[in-house]
Design a protein around this motif. Structure first.
Motif: not given
Length: 209
Positions: A56-61, A12-14, A73-78, A44-48
């Motif tokens: 519902t992970p947390l997004f941080t730089q 989808q990012f393409q 960047y970091n997308i993190k869940s448990n 943003r695409r991955m978070m969506s």
């Protein structure tokens, strides 16, 4: 599950890249997208995609304490952590390639032993006439792409290189079996044909600690 969602996000990012390039024309068409555009747009695409799957992970730089050229960047869940490194190959030279490997090595020291880790690399490049530029597909994939004739028809004569990113990943951070891909999200406005002179590169590694 997570790797499948990452793959869907890249697909989808393409489409997002096509819109970004249209919005920022002619800058992107002259130089490509900066790391922050690449990384944040993909995240943003991955978070969506994750949210649509009821995750519902947390997004941080990650703070850049080492003054590294690439944002992290970091997308993190448990259950999982996705590390995203965005890299703009404005130049295809050895120093620029080594900078990416150096960043990957630093990020590998941050891998979370309490979750399953995924490393996602994203980069872009506009081909020029240099030898280094023509080596980029071979360097990224570890071999020349199968559709080499498509590049030739667009005036690009790809070259092989013995020093590849997959080999460097194995030697520097002991990561193997990455899903290395090259995409061409741009289309010619006049003919709607694929623009092979612009490449979007992605790699997904599942980390085993």
């Amino acid at each position: 599950m997570v790797s499948d969602l990452i793959t869907v996000s890249i697909q989808q990012f393409q489409e997002d890249c096509l819109q970004l390039c249209d919005q920022h024309y002619p800058t992107v068409h002259n130089r490509g997208m900066r790391e922050n555009h690449l990384g944040k747009a993909l995240c943003r695409r991955m978070m969506s995609t994750f949210q649509q799957a009821d995750i519902t992970p947390l997004f941080t730089q990650i703070d850049d304490e080492n003054a590294l050229p690439q944002p992290i960047y970091n997308i993190k869940s448990n259950e999982f952590t996705v590390w995203v490194i965005a890299h703009h190959l404005l130049s295809a030279n050895i120093a620029r390639r080594d900078a990416l490997v150096h960043t990957i090595k630093n990020v590998s020291e941050l891998f979370d032993a309490n979750t399953k880790n995924y490393l996602l690399l994203v980069a872009d490049h506009w081909f020029d006439r240099s030898k280094a530029s023509k080596e980029i597909p071979s360097w990224w994939l570890g071999q020349l792409p199968e559709n080499i004739e498509d590049y030739y028809h667009d005036g690009i004569k790809l070259l092989e290189t013995p020093n590849t990113l997959p080999v460097a990943m194995n030697e520097c951070v002991e990561l193997t079996n990455g899903l290395m891909q090259i995409h061409h999200p741009l289309k010619s406005h006049a003919s709607n044909k694929t623009v092979h002179k612009y490449i979007l590169l992605t790699a997904i590694y599942t980390v085993k600690l």
